[in-house]
Design an enzyme around this catalytic site. Sequence first.
Site: not given
Length: 174
Positions: A60, A147, A149
């Site tokens: 990001c 993202h 994650e």
Amino acid sequence: LVHSGFDVTVVPSRTTADEVLAMDPQAIFLSNGPGDPAAVKHAIDALSDLIDKKPIFGICLGHQILSIVFGARTRKMPFGHHGGNHPVQHVGTGRVEITSQNHNFAVDADSLGALGRTVRVTHVNLNDGVCEGLEVVGERCFGVQHHPEAGPGPHDSRYLFAQFDALMAGRVGA
């Protein structure tokens, strides 16, 4: 990273390159954050001094800062990318990943390599063509806009952490 067995130390964005190197980290992970990447000049300056010293992975805002260090420009998007289920294609494999996103700025892919370095786009947003990932040839660093994650895919982008692990272990190069 913690779930993968790494010790993680979080530092503020104003931490200098010398302070980071004094900690002797195995690698540097540039996390997400709000806003315009140009507003965090202190982080851009610090990262400029860390590039060839440790493996680096940015997501990001971290991806955007990494691109700026290598001469790219970022731009405010007319409509940001927010939420889950954004299709992103890995350029090398053609594989489509379903990603989670939350950003209003994007890397201008046409400006990559402005400092004479070979910077490759690795991922592209299939909705609007925005640069979603990059790697710097000859350096141990890469980044993605989305993202990994998060898990809307549910684990479509998890391989990026394995790629970072391999980079830290010296098993692969960017």
